[in-house]
Motif scaffolding. Structure first.
Motif, PDB file in Angstrom:
ATOM      1  N   LEU A  37       0.842  -1.190   0.000  1.00  0.00           N
ATOM      2  CA  LEU A  37       0.000   0.000   0.000  1.00  0.00           C
ATOM      3  C   LEU A  37       0.874   1.236   0.000  1.00  0.00           C
ATOM      4  N   LYS A  38       0.345   2.262  -0.621  1.00  0.00           N
ATOM      5  CA  LYS A  38       1.120   3.498  -0.707  1.00  0.00           C
ATOM      6  C   LYS A  38       0.173   4.675  -0.470  1.00  0.00           C
ATOM      7  N   ASN A  39       0.637   5.651   0.258  1.00  0.00           N
ATOM      8  CA  ASN A  39      -0.148   6.874   0.428  1.00  0.00           C
ATOM      9  C   ASN A  39       0.153   7.773  -0.766  1.00  0.00           C
ATOM     10  N   TYR A  40      -0.793   7.818  -1.703  1.00  0.00           N
ATOM     11  CA  TYR A  40      -0.546   8.559  -2.928  1.00  0.00           C
ATOM     12  C   TYR A  40      -0.442  10.061  -2.675  1.00  0.00           C
ATOM     13  N   MET A  41      -1.041  10.511  -1.572  1.00  0.00           N
ATOM     14  CA  MET A  41      -0.968  11.922  -1.216  1.00  0.00           C
ATOM     15  C   MET A  41       0.500  12.355  -1.086  1.00  0.00           C
ATOM     16  N   GLU A  42       1.318  11.414  -0.610  1.00  0.00           N
ATOM     17  CA  GLU A  42       2.753  11.669  -0.453  1.00  0.00           C
ATOM     18  C   GLU A  42       3.381  12.031  -1.802  1.00  0.00           C
ATOM     19  N   THR A  43       3.053  11.260  -2.826  1.00  0.00           N
ATOM     20  CA  THR A  43       3.576  11.514  -4.169  1.00  0.00           C
ATOM     21  C   THR A  43       3.107  12.873  -4.671  1.00  0.00           C
TER      22      THR A  43
ATOM     23  N   CYS B 205      12.880  31.155   1.467  1.00  0.00           N
ATOM     24  CA  CYS B 205      12.746  29.951   2.303  1.00  0.00           C
ATOM     25  C   CYS B 205      13.910  29.004   2.024  1.00  0.00           C
ATOM     26  N   CYS B 206      14.467  28.458   3.103  1.00  0.00           N
ATOM     27  CA  CYS B 206      15.574  27.508   2.971  1.00  0.00           C
ATOM     28  C   CYS B 206      15.104  26.271   2.212  1.00  0.00           C
ATOM     29  N   LYS B 207      15.956  25.755   1.338  1.00  0.00           N
ATOM     30  CA  LYS B 207      15.558  24.598   0.533  1.00  0.00           C
ATOM     31  C   LYS B 207      16.448  23.388   0.803  1.00  0.00           C
ATOM     32  N   CYS B 208      17.037  23.329   1.997  1.00  0.00           N
ATOM     33  CA  CYS B 208      17.879  22.180   2.307  1.00  0.00           C
ATOM     34  C   CYS B 208      16.996  20.945   2.535  1.00  0.00           C
ATOM     35  N   GLU B 209      17.628  19.803   2.551  1.00  0.00           N
ATOM     36  CA  GLU B 209      16.900  18.528   2.666  1.00  0.00           C
ATOM     37  C   GLU B 209      16.012  18.496   3.907  1.00  0.00           C
ATOM     38  N   ARG B 210      16.553  18.991   5.031  1.00  0.00           N
ATOM     39  CA  ARG B 210      15.828  18.974   6.299  1.00  0.00           C
ATOM     40  C   ARG B 210      14.562  19.837   6.243  1.00  0.00           C
ATOM     41  N   CYS B 211      14.696  21.038   5.707  1.00  0.00           N
ATOM     42  CA  CYS B 211      13.553  21.949   5.627  1.00  0.00           C
ATOM     43  C   CYS B 211      12.511  21.439   4.637  1.00  0.00           C
ATOM     44  N   ARG B 212      12.968  20.896   3.521  1.00  0.00           N
ATOM     45  CA  ARG B 212      12.022  20.359   2.533  1.00  0.00           C
ATOM     46  C   ARG B 212      11.256  19.187   3.135  1.00  0.00           C
ATOM     47  N   GLN B 213      11.936  18.370   3.921  1.00  0.00           N
ATOM     48  CA  GLN B 213      11.273  17.238   4.568  1.00  0.00           C
ATOM     49  C   GLN B 213      10.244  17.732   5.589  1.00  0.00           C
ATOM     50  N   ASP B 214      10.632  18.745   6.378  1.00  0.00           N
ATOM     51  CA  ASP B 214       9.713  19.313   7.367  1.00  0.00           C
ATOM     52  C   ASP B 214       8.463  19.872   6.686  1.00  0.00           C
ATOM     53  N   ILE B 215       8.660  20.562   5.576  1.00  0.00           N
ATOM     54  CA  ILE B 215       7.531  21.143   4.843  1.00  0.00           C
ATOM     55  C   ILE B 215       6.604  20.028   4.356  1.00  0.00           C
ATOM     56  N   ALA B 216       7.186  18.981   3.786  1.00  0.00           N
ATOM     57  CA  ALA B 216       6.385  17.863   3.277  1.00  0.00           C
ATOM     58  C   ALA B 216       5.602  17.201   4.414  1.00  0.00           C
ATOM     59  N   ILE B 217       6.249  17.007   5.556  1.00  0.00           N
ATOM     60  CA  ILE B 217       5.599  16.349   6.703  1.00  0.00           C
ATOM     61  C   ILE B 217       4.459  17.215   7.238  1.00  0.00           C
ATOM     62  N   LEU B 218       4.719  18.504   7.406  1.00  0.00           N
ATOM     63  CA  LEU B 218       3.671  19.410   7.911  1.00  0.00           C
ATOM     64  C   LEU B 218       2.469  19.418   6.970  1.00  0.00           C
TER      65      LEU B 218
ATOM     66  N   LEU C 186       0.952  23.324   1.498  1.00  0.00           N
ATOM     67  CA  LEU C 186       2.390  23.503   1.313  1.00  0.00           C
ATOM     68  C   LEU C 186       2.783  24.943   1.639  1.00  0.00           C
ATOM     69  N   ALA C 187       1.970  25.905   1.207  1.00  0.00           N
ATOM     70  CA  ALA C 187       2.260  27.315   1.471  1.00  0.00           C
ATOM     71  C   ALA C 187       2.260  27.570   2.978  1.00  0.00           C
ATOM     72  N   LYS C 188       1.292  26.996   3.698  1.00  0.00           N
ATOM     73  CA  LYS C 188       1.238  27.145   5.161  1.00  0.00           C
ATOM     74  C   LYS C 188       2.474  26.536   5.805  1.00  0.00           C
ATOM     75  N   ALA C 189       2.838  25.347   5.356  1.00  0.00           N
ATOM     76  CA  ALA C 189       3.997  24.649   5.909  1.00  0.00           C
ATOM     77  C   ALA C 189       5.281  25.432   5.660  1.00  0.00           C
ATOM     78  N   ILE C 190       5.391  26.022   4.483  1.00  0.00           N
ATOM     79  CA  ILE C 190       6.580  26.810   4.139  1.00  0.00           C
ATOM     80  C   ILE C 190       6.697  28.013   5.085  1.00  0.00           C
ATOM     81  N   GLU C 191       5.566  28.679   5.356  1.00  0.00           N
ATOM     82  CA  GLU C 191       5.572  29.821   6.279  1.00  0.00           C
ATOM     83  C   GLU C 191       6.096  29.405   7.656  1.00  0.00           C
TER      84      GLU C 191
END
Ligand SMILES: [Zn+2]
Length: 93
Positions: A3-9, A25-38, A74-79
């Motif tokens: 099973l896969k959460n397609y929302m993730e894709t 906005c910082c675009k490092c791996e850590r920040c991009r991951q945080d944005i995706a998770i939020l 995504l916009a909210k998470a980036i903020e």
């Protein structure tokens, strides 16, 4: 059974194009991951089976309404991440 959460894709597909609108906005791996998770935590999961037959369902899932919802989250998470970047924290540990 796979099973896969397609929302993730969907979120990862949109992440870079939304981030491009926030040059400060910082675009490092850590920040991009945080944005995706939020963003993902605020979006309903869309589970699909990962076999070939699900391609049709994938296309159905990507409605315009959902796409707007994803961009909004995504916009909210980036903020949030922009104001509280956590990249420094992990490096010190
Ligand atoms: Zn960062």
């Amino acid at each position: 059974m796979e099973l896969k959460n397609y929302m993730e894709t969907l979120v990862l597909e949109q992440l870079d194009s939304v981030l491009a609108k926030y040059p400060d906005c910082c675009k490092c791996e850590r920040c991009r991951q945080d944005i995706a998770i939020l963003a993902l935590n605020n979006l309903p999961p869309k589970y699909i089976s990962s076999n070939k037959g699900s391609l049709f369902m994938k296309l159905q899932t990507m409605s315009m309404e959902k796409s707007i919802q994803i961009v909004e989250q995504l916009a909210k998470a980036i903020e949030i991440v922009k104001k509280n970047p956590r990249h420094g924290e992990s490096e010190r540990v």
